[in-house]
Write a protein that holds these residues in place. Sequence first.
Motif, PDB file in Angstrom:
ATOM      1  N   ALA A 166     -44.677 -11.062-157.016  1.00 21.00           N
ATOM      2  CA  ALA A 166     -44.361 -12.331-157.814  1.00 21.00           C
ATOM      3  C   ALA A 166     -43.598 -13.270-157.080  1.00 21.00           C
ATOM      4  O   ALA A 166     -43.725 -14.463-157.075  1.00 21.00           O
ATOM      5  CB  ALA A 166     -43.667 -11.792-159.157  1.00 21.00           C
ATOM      6  N   GLY A 167     -42.378 -12.899-156.191  1.00 18.64           N
ATOM      7  CA  GLY A 167     -41.659 -13.380-155.590  1.00 18.64           C
ATOM      8  C   GLY A 167     -42.490 -14.307-154.266  1.00 18.64           C
ATOM      9  O   GLY A 167     -42.131 -15.497-154.138  1.00 18.64           O
ATOM     10  N   LEU A 168     -43.219 -13.608-153.774  1.00 20.37           N
ATOM     11  CA  LEU A 168     -44.164 -14.304-152.764  1.00 20.37           C
ATOM     12  C   LEU A 168     -45.229 -15.173-153.275  1.00 20.37           C
ATOM     13  O   LEU A 168     -45.330 -16.194-152.419  1.00 20.37           O
ATOM     14  CB  LEU A 168     -44.883 -12.982-151.994  1.00 20.37           C
ATOM     15  N   PHE A 169     -45.532 -15.056-154.304  1.00 16.13           N
ATOM     16  CA  PHE A 169     -46.341 -16.162-155.014  1.00 16.13           C
ATOM     17  C   PHE A 169     -45.596 -17.251-155.420  1.00 16.13           C
ATOM     18  O   PHE A 169     -45.924 -18.119-155.254  1.00 16.13           O
ATOM     19  CB  PHE A 169     -46.879 -15.479-156.306  1.00 16.13           C
ATOM     20  N   THR A 170     -44.376 -17.159-155.957  1.00  7.45           N
ATOM     21  CA  THR A 170     -43.440 -18.498-155.977  1.00  7.45           C
ATOM     22  C   THR A 170     -43.259 -19.023-154.774  1.00  7.45           C
ATOM     23  O   THR A 170     -43.285 -20.121-154.895  1.00  7.45           O
ATOM     24  CB  THR A 170     -42.185 -17.872-156.794  1.00  7.45           C
ATOM     25  N   THR A 230     -33.895 -29.910-160.338  1.00  3.43           N
ATOM     26  CA  THR A 230     -32.458 -29.550-160.253  1.00  3.43           C
ATOM     27  C   THR A 230     -31.642 -30.174-161.140  1.00  3.43           C
ATOM     28  O   THR A 230     -32.174 -31.291-161.550  1.00  3.43           O
ATOM     29  CB  THR A 230     -32.022 -29.801-158.677  1.00  3.43           C
ATOM     30  N   GLY A 231     -30.500 -29.891-161.361  1.00  4.96           N
ATOM     31  CA  GLY A 231     -29.366 -30.387-162.224  1.00  4.96           C
ATOM     32  C   GLY A 231     -30.034 -30.427-163.701  1.00  4.96           C
ATOM     33  O   GLY A 231     -30.851 -29.488-164.343  1.00  4.96           O
ATOM     34  N   SER A 232     -29.602 -31.334-164.163  1.00  4.38           N
ATOM     35  CA  SER A 232     -30.041 -31.487-165.927  1.00  4.38           C
ATOM     36  C   SER A 232     -30.652 -33.024-166.135  1.00  4.38           C
ATOM     37  O   SER A 232     -29.823 -33.885-166.477  1.00  4.38           O
ATOM     38  CB  SER A 232     -28.675 -31.115-166.946  1.00  4.38           C
ATOM     39  N   PRO A 233     -31.739 -33.298-165.882  1.00  5.34           N
ATOM     40  CA  PRO A 233     -32.255 -34.445-166.009  1.00  5.34           C
ATOM     41  C   PRO A 233     -32.210 -35.051-167.612  1.00  5.34           C
ATOM     42  O   PRO A 233     -32.184 -34.292-168.477  1.00  5.34           O
ATOM     43  CB  PRO A 233     -33.936 -34.297-165.532  1.00  5.34           C
ATOM     44  N   ALA A 256     -46.425 -30.000-160.465  1.00  8.73           N
ATOM     45  CA  ALA A 256     -45.543 -30.999-160.219  1.00  8.73           C
ATOM     46  C   ALA A 256     -44.046 -30.266-160.038  1.00  8.73           C
ATOM     47  O   ALA A 256     -43.889 -29.113-160.817  1.00  8.73           O
ATOM     48  CB  ALA A 256     -45.277 -31.991-161.276  1.00  8.73           C
ATOM     49  N   LYS A 257     -43.483 -30.861-159.262  1.00 10.73           N
ATOM     50  CA  LYS A 257     -41.861 -30.253-159.109  1.00 10.73           C
ATOM     51  C   LYS A 257     -41.119 -31.377-158.729  1.00 10.73           C
ATOM     52  O   LYS A 257     -41.501 -32.389-158.169  1.00 10.73           O
ATOM     53  CB  LYS A 257     -41.930 -29.161-158.242  1.00 10.73           C
ATOM     54  N   ASP A 258     -39.736 -31.391-158.925  1.00  4.74           N
ATOM     55  CA  ASP A 258     -38.801 -32.297-158.335  1.00  4.74           C
ATOM     56  C   ASP A 258     -38.828 -32.168-156.825  1.00  4.74           C
ATOM     57  O   ASP A 258     -38.988 -30.979-156.119  1.00  4.74           O
ATOM     58  CB  ASP A 258     -37.348 -31.753-158.667  1.00  4.74           C
ATOM     59  N   ALA A 259     -38.871 -33.260-156.288  1.00  4.96           N
ATOM     60  CA  ALA A 259     -38.737 -33.202-154.771  1.00  4.96           C
ATOM     61  C   ALA A 259     -37.590 -32.654-153.901  1.00  4.96           C
ATOM     62  O   ALA A 259     -37.783 -32.484-152.972  1.00  4.96           O
ATOM     63  CB  ALA A 259     -39.132 -34.572-153.964  1.00  4.96           C
ATOM     64  N   ARG A 260     -36.506 -32.668-154.798  1.00  4.82           N
ATOM     65  CA  ARG A 260     -35.242 -32.273-154.058  1.00  4.82           C
ATOM     66  C   ARG A 260     -35.123 -30.728-154.087  1.00  4.82           C
ATOM     67  O   ARG A 260     -34.144 -30.252-153.638  1.00  4.82           O
ATOM     68  CB  ARG A 260     -34.140 -32.562-154.924  1.00  4.82           C
ATOM     69  N   VAL A 261     -36.115 -30.079-154.862  1.00  2.00           N
ATOM     70  CA  VAL A 261     -35.962 -28.376-154.776  1.00  2.00           C
ATOM     71  C   VAL A 261     -37.248 -27.705-154.189  1.00  2.00           C
ATOM     72  O   VAL A 261     -38.420 -28.654-154.130  1.00  2.00           O
ATOM     73  CB  VAL A 261     -35.715 -27.995-156.151  1.00  2.00           C
ATOM     74  N   PHE A 262     -37.061 -26.418-153.795  1.00  2.00           N
ATOM     75  CA  PHE A 262     -38.133 -25.734-153.201  1.00  2.00           C
ATOM     76  C   PHE A 262     -38.903 -25.179-154.340  1.00  2.00           C
ATOM     77  O   PHE A 262     -40.321 -25.115-154.159  1.00  2.00           O
ATOM     78  CB  PHE A 262     -37.882 -24.928-152.063  1.00  2.00           C
ATOM     79  N   ALA A 263     -38.269 -24.334-155.151  1.00  2.00           N
ATOM     80  CA  ALA A 263     -38.953 -23.521-156.266  1.00  2.00           C
ATOM     81  C   ALA A 263     -37.847 -23.243-157.188  1.00  2.00           C
ATOM     82  O   ALA A 263     -36.854 -23.371-156.992  1.00  2.00           O
ATOM     83  CB  ALA A 263     -39.308 -22.315-155.601  1.00  2.00           C
ATOM     84  N   PRO A 264     -38.064 -22.839-158.377  1.00  2.00           N
ATOM     85  CA  PRO A 264     -37.057 -22.438-159.411  1.00  2.00           C
ATOM     86  C   PRO A 264     -36.310 -21.181-158.745  1.00  2.00           C
ATOM     87  O   PRO A 264     -36.652 -20.074-158.609  1.00  2.00           O
ATOM     88  CB  PRO A 264     -37.904 -21.890-160.625  1.00  2.00           C
ATOM     89  N   TRP A 311     -33.954 -13.631-158.992  1.00  2.00           N
ATOM     90  CA  TRP A 311     -34.343 -12.482-159.912  1.00  2.00           C
ATOM     91  C   TRP A 311     -35.478 -11.530-159.143  1.00  2.00           C
ATOM     92  O   TRP A 311     -35.324 -10.357-159.293  1.00  2.00           O
ATOM     93  CB  TRP A 311     -34.551 -12.826-161.442  1.00  2.00           C
ATOM     94  N   LEU A 312     -36.605 -12.239-158.980  1.00  2.00           N
ATOM     95  CA  LEU A 312     -37.622 -11.528-158.496  1.00  2.00           C
ATOM     96  C   LEU A 312     -37.404 -10.866-157.351  1.00  2.00           C
ATOM     97  O   LEU A 312     -37.687  -9.639-156.997  1.00  2.00           O
ATOM     98  CB  LEU A 312     -38.709 -12.604-158.308  1.00  2.00           C
ATOM     99  N   PHE A 313     -36.808 -11.416-156.277  1.00  4.56           N
ATOM    100  CA  PHE A 313     -36.689 -10.778-154.985  1.00  4.56           C
ATOM    101  C   PHE A 313     -35.475  -9.786-155.058  1.00  4.56           C
ATOM    102  O   PHE A 313     -35.436  -8.621-154.504  1.00  4.56           O
ATOM    103  CB  PHE A 313     -36.325 -11.914-153.957  1.00  4.56           C
ATOM    104  N   GLY A 314     -34.418 -10.086-155.856  1.00  2.00           N
ATOM    105  CA  GLY A 314     -33.205  -9.059-156.200  1.00  2.00           C
ATOM    106  C   GLY A 314     -33.826  -7.886-156.699  1.00  2.00           C
ATOM    107  O   GLY A 314     -33.456  -6.898-156.003  1.00  2.00           O
ATOM    108  N   PHE A 315     -34.305  -8.043-157.874  1.00  7.03           N
ATOM    109  CA  PHE A 315     -34.785  -6.755-158.341  1.00  7.03           C
ATOM    110  C   PHE A 315     -36.033  -5.982-157.629  1.00  7.03           C
ATOM    111  O   PHE A 315     -36.176  -4.767-157.831  1.00  7.03           O
ATOM    112  CB  PHE A 315     -35.422  -7.013-159.923  1.00  7.03           C
ATOM    113  N   GLY A 316     -36.771  -6.631-157.010  1.00  7.05           N
ATOM    114  CA  GLY A 316     -37.828  -6.211-156.114  1.00  7.05           C
ATOM    115  C   GLY A 316     -37.305  -5.380-155.086  1.00  7.05           C
ATOM    116  O   GLY A 316     -37.685  -4.214-154.711  1.00  7.05           O
TER     117      GLY A 316
END
Length: 150
Positions: A36-40, A86-89, A106-114, A120-125
Amino acid sequence: MPYSHPRYEPIMVSPAKPRPWRVWGAAAASALLLAAGLFTVGKGLYLNANGVTTQAKVVDVNRGGRLNFVRVRLSSGQETNLWAWTGSPQVGTTMPVVYLEERNWAKDARVFAPKWDLWWLFGFGLLSAFSVPLERRRFAREELARRNGW
């Protein structure tokens, strides 16, 4: 006739049967979380590589609670939810957005991913992945004790 003492054997409880499902469960959880982390990460890379950067106006925001979303209106007039921001639009603000029309991503251009999803995904994985050898060692120790009658 000599007096003989009765022979007393210590009462031993048989050791618990090892549970191999723990090892398989930890391995399966680890694999699913890391996938799931790799998919993200893959979705973020795909969106950056194939998406078009445009300006969008925030039309609706819901933060707090289970359903968090930011809805934007693109310059073409189409509305879509942001996958990551990112932030609180605030409603009415304009932001740069990366948009992929054929998938409606669609995503905010200033961020890569949530970022919290990734943490959480990589940490618990990884935590689950490190527990697999520990469970295997515990399983092997219990199996050895069962065989030797300890």
